[in-house]
Motif scaffolding. Structure first.
Motif, PDB file in Angstrom:
ATOM      1  N   ASN A 100       7.105 -67.111  11.794  1.00 53.98           N
ATOM      2  CA  ASN A 100       6.021 -66.139  11.892  1.00 53.98           C
ATOM      3  C   ASN A 100       4.702 -66.901  11.818  1.00 53.98           C
ATOM      4  O   ASN A 100       4.392 -67.523  10.801  1.00 53.98           O
ATOM      5  CB  ASN A 100       6.131 -65.117  10.761  1.00 53.98           C
ATOM      6  N   LEU A 101       3.932 -66.839  12.880  1.00 53.26           N
ATOM      7  CA  LEU A 101       2.640 -67.521  12.946  1.00 53.26           C
ATOM      8  C   LEU A 101       1.481 -66.534  12.860  1.00 53.26           C
ATOM      9  O   LEU A 101       0.343 -66.877  13.174  1.00 53.26           O
ATOM     10  CB  LEU A 101       2.530 -68.318  14.255  1.00 53.26           C
ATOM     11  N   SER A 102       1.768 -65.299  12.442  1.00 57.80           N
ATOM     12  CA  SER A 102       0.732 -64.272  12.354  1.00 57.80           C
ATOM     13  C   SER A 102      -0.325 -64.681  11.344  1.00 57.80           C
ATOM     14  O   SER A 102      -0.024 -65.332  10.348  1.00 57.80           O
ATOM     15  CB  SER A 102       1.338 -62.933  11.937  1.00 57.80           C
ATOM     16  N   LYS A 103      -1.558 -64.278  11.626  1.00 54.45           N
ATOM     17  CA  LYS A 103      -2.639 -64.604  10.703  1.00 54.45           C
ATOM     18  C   LYS A 103      -3.653 -63.473  10.683  1.00 54.45           C
ATOM     19  O   LYS A 103      -3.769 -62.698  11.632  1.00 54.45           O
ATOM     20  CB  LYS A 103      -3.304 -65.925  11.070  1.00 54.45           C
ATOM     21  N   ASN A 104      -4.371 -63.389   9.590  1.00 52.97           N
ATOM     22  CA  ASN A 104      -5.426 -62.397   9.440  1.00 52.97           C
ATOM     23  C   ASN A 104      -6.756 -63.030   9.828  1.00 52.97           C
ATOM     24  O   ASN A 104      -7.050 -64.153   9.438  1.00 52.97           O
ATOM     25  CB  ASN A 104      -5.512 -61.892   7.994  1.00 52.97           C
ATOM     26  N   THR A 105      -7.542 -62.278  10.588  1.00 52.25           N
ATOM     27  CA  THR A 105      -8.868 -62.749  10.949  1.00 52.25           C
ATOM     28  C   THR A 105      -9.890 -61.706  10.524  1.00 52.25           C
ATOM     29  O   THR A 105      -9.607 -60.515  10.515  1.00 52.25           O
ATOM     30  CB  THR A 105      -9.007 -62.974  12.466  1.00 52.25           C
ATOM     31  N   THR A 106     -11.053 -62.183  10.146  1.00 48.62           N
ATOM     32  CA  THR A 106     -12.145 -61.296   9.771  1.00 48.62           C
ATOM     33  C   THR A 106     -13.187 -61.361  10.874  1.00 48.62           C
ATOM     34  O   THR A 106     -13.643 -62.438  11.233  1.00 48.62           O
ATOM     35  CB  THR A 106     -12.752 -61.728   8.425  1.00 48.62           C
ATOM     36  N   GLU A 107     -13.528 -60.186  11.386  1.00 50.55           N
ATOM     37  CA  GLU A 107     -14.502 -60.115  12.464  1.00 50.55           C
ATOM     38  C   GLU A 107     -15.647 -59.219  12.046  1.00 50.55           C
ATOM     39  O   GLU A 107     -15.484 -58.315  11.240  1.00 50.55           O
ATOM     40  CB  GLU A 107     -13.851 -59.543  13.729  1.00 50.55           C
ATOM     41  N   LYS A 108     -16.796 -59.474  12.637  1.00 48.91           N
ATOM     42  CA  LYS A 108     -17.948 -58.620  12.366  1.00 48.91           C
ATOM     43  C   LYS A 108     -17.823 -57.328  13.157  1.00 48.91           C
ATOM     44  O   LYS A 108     -17.497 -57.340  14.337  1.00 48.91           O
ATOM     45  CB  LYS A 108     -19.248 -59.319  12.734  1.00 48.91           C
ATOM     46  N   LYS A 109     -18.078 -56.246  12.459  1.00 45.20           N
ATOM     47  CA  LYS A 109     -18.083 -54.946  13.107  1.00 45.20           C
ATOM     48  C   LYS A 109     -19.452 -54.752  13.734  1.00 45.20           C
ATOM     49  O   LYS A 109     -20.464 -55.052  13.120  1.00 45.20           O
ATOM     50  CB  LYS A 109     -17.822 -53.863  12.066  1.00 45.20           C
ATOM     51  N   PRO A 110     -19.496 -54.256  14.967  1.00 49.83           N
ATOM     52  CA  PRO A 110     -20.811 -54.043  15.587  1.00 49.83           C
ATOM     53  C   PRO A 110     -21.583 -52.945  14.868  1.00 49.83           C
ATOM     54  O   PRO A 110     -21.004 -52.063  14.237  1.00 49.83           O
ATOM     55  CB  PRO A 110     -20.463 -53.633  17.020  1.00 49.83           C
TER      56      PRO A 110
END
Length: 179
Positions: free
Chosen positions: A42-52
């Motif tokens: 499993n290579l899944s990862k969590n990413t944090t992105e800026k919400k517009p």
């Protein structure tokens, strides 16, 4: 062998081919007999992105500008209130501006007898499982196979031309490879 995903090299490939007792992907050809193990990681990862910025915050910003302009007529106290409202709005926006997404990614690890480690990557876990099961059956069979795995459209094509003679020219009747 441990399934550490930091050591192996991730390989993005469109096709994985089995021809006879060889495994082919990219510009690499492996003898299937030289593969020590295969597995699913499993290579899944969590990413944090800026919400517009939403329309609510844009409207709030316009209202604050209008309040600040009108505060010129009402004095210093109203400027302090507008400033506090602006700081509060900014803190609310700053607190809510990021979103966390999970990017699903799976890989098929290939460990060779020489210690080489490769991971073939896909977002479809079930497709990777099918590839592993087919490769497992080829590894435990003496019959040559011709299988093509398409990682782009998640298809498996099994061909039956291994060991067949090549016939050129015009042929009449049936041509068989074994009698």
């Amino acid at each position: 062998m441990p399934d550490e995903v930091s050591d192996p090299t991730e390989v993005k490939t469109s096709f994985l081919k089995i021809r006879g007792k060889t495994l082919i992907f990219g510009n690499v050809v492996y003898q299937i007999d030289n593969i020590a193990s295969i597995g699913l990681v499993n290579l899944s990862k969590n990413t944090t992105e800026k919400k517009p910025m939403s329309n609510v915050f844009i409207a709030l910003f316009v209202i604050l500008i209008l309040l600040f302009i009108s505060s010129v007529y009402y004095g210093f106290f109203s400027k302090i209130i507008v400033f506090i409202i602006a700081i509060g709005a900014w803190l609310i926006y700053d607190y809510n501006k990021t979103i966390t997404k999970t990017i699903e990614k799976y890989g098929m690890t290939i460990y060779t007898n020489s210690g080489l480690k490769k991971i073939l990557v896909s977002r479809d876990k079930e497709f990777i499982k099918k590839v592993i099961l087919n490769l497992y059956s080829v590894m435990n069979s003496n019959e040559p196979k011709a299988i093509t795995f398409n990682f782009e459209n998640k298809s498996i094509e099994i061909q039956n031309n291994i060991g067949s003679p090549v016939v050129s020219g015009n042929v009449e009747g049936d041509v068989v490879s074994r009698v």
